[in-house]
Design an enzyme around this catalytic site. Structure first.
Site, PDB file in Angstrom:
ATOM      1  N   HIS A  16       0.844  -1.211   0.000  1.00 42.53           N
ATOM      2  CA  HIS A  16       0.000   0.000   0.000  1.00 42.53           C
ATOM      3  C   HIS A  16       0.873   1.252   0.000  1.00 42.53           C
ATOM      4  O   HIS A  16       0.601   2.206  -0.734  1.00 42.53           O
ATOM      5  CB  HIS A  16      -0.889   0.045   1.254  1.00 42.53           C
ATOM      6  CG  HIS A  16      -1.926  -1.035   1.328  1.00 42.53           C
ATOM      7  ND1 HIS A  16      -2.059  -1.852   2.411  1.00 42.53           N
ATOM      8  CD2 HIS A  16      -2.906  -1.388   0.456  1.00 42.53           C
ATOM      9  CE1 HIS A  16      -3.078  -2.685   2.216  1.00 42.53           C
ATOM     10  NE2 HIS A  16      -3.601  -2.427   1.033  1.00 42.53           N
ATOM     11  N   LYS A  40     -16.330  -7.409   5.408  1.00 43.05           N
ATOM     12  CA  LYS A  40     -15.261  -8.185   6.050  1.00 43.05           C
ATOM     13  C   LYS A  40     -15.166  -7.739   7.514  1.00 43.05           C
ATOM     14  O   LYS A  40     -15.292  -6.553   7.806  1.00 43.05           O
ATOM     15  CB  LYS A  40     -13.903  -7.875   5.401  1.00 43.05           C
ATOM     16  CG  LYS A  40     -13.837  -8.098   3.911  1.00 43.05           C
ATOM     17  CD  LYS A  40     -12.469  -7.598   3.399  1.00 43.05           C
ATOM     18  CE  LYS A  40     -12.427  -7.477   1.896  1.00 43.05           C
ATOM     19  NZ  LYS A  40     -11.230  -6.784   1.414  1.00 43.05           N
ATOM     20  N   SER A 127      -2.791  -7.641   2.995  1.00 43.51           N
ATOM     21  CA  SER A 127      -3.059  -7.534   4.431  1.00 43.51           C
ATOM     22  C   SER A 127      -3.404  -8.896   5.037  1.00 43.51           C
ATOM     23  O   SER A 127      -2.999  -9.203   6.158  1.00 43.51           O
ATOM     24  CB  SER A 127      -4.227  -6.583   4.676  1.00 43.51           C
ATOM     25  OG  SER A 127      -3.960  -5.326   4.108  1.00 43.51           O
TER      26      SER A 127
END
Ligand code: PNS
Length: 160
Positions: A16, A40, A127
């Protein structure tokens, strides 16, 4: 031009950060925006994810951290921009990203999505992967900044 870089950032990785640095170079202002209402179940709260991002971009002048809920197309309008940045890793990202870009354009015809390709070293980084490795005691120091690693480890040990 102002652009939005939206995502879950749960938590932010070097992948990122690579996209943020590249996007900041080609925009006047980059708003990195954390999605609030994800289906999520997030590991970090929105505030924690924003804090992590803030700590990571403190050296980049034209980057702001924000958050949004609801539709990205509406949020872009609120921010007064029609440019969305997304990172592309391997080919496997493409279908999801293309679907999202075209859906957003259907909702708001002016909205353009600009894809930035990630550095090769972060091609398979995400992630989800770093959370899994950290949960099993693996070394994630090459995958995220040390303050992210510390937060992840504290959270896993229940001390944060
Ligand atoms: O980091 P992620 O989880 O891949 O980011 C996905 C994100 C936040 C960019 C996407 O889920 C999103 O924009 N959600 C907001 C809801 C929306 O606008 N949906 C319609 C377009 S698919």
């Amino acid at each position: 031009m102002t652009a939005i870089y939206p995502g879950s950032f749960d938590p932010m990785t070097y992948g990122h950060l690579d996209i943020i640095q590249r996007a900041a170079k080609i925009t006047d202002k980059l708003i990195v925006s954390v999605l609030q209402n994800s289906a999520k179940k997030p590991f970090f709260s929105v505030e924690e994810r924003m804090e992590i991002l803030r700590e990571s971009v403190s050296g980049i002048k034209n980057v702001e951290i924000g958050c949004f809920s609801g539709l990205l197309a509406d949020y872009a309008k609120e921010c007064g921009t029609s440019l969305v940045i997304r990172g592309l890793r391997a080919v496997t990202d493409f279908e999801y990203e293309f679907q999202m870009a075209l859906t957003n354009r259907l909702l708001c015809p002016d909205l353009e999505t600009l894809f930035i390709s990630t550095s090769t070293e972060y091609l398979y980084l995400g992630s989800g992967v770093i959370k899994e490795i950290a949960m099993h005691g693996g070394d994630i120091s090459k995958m995220a900044p040390s303050h992210v690693v510390d937060r992840l480890n504290s959270k896993i040990m229940g001390t944060h």
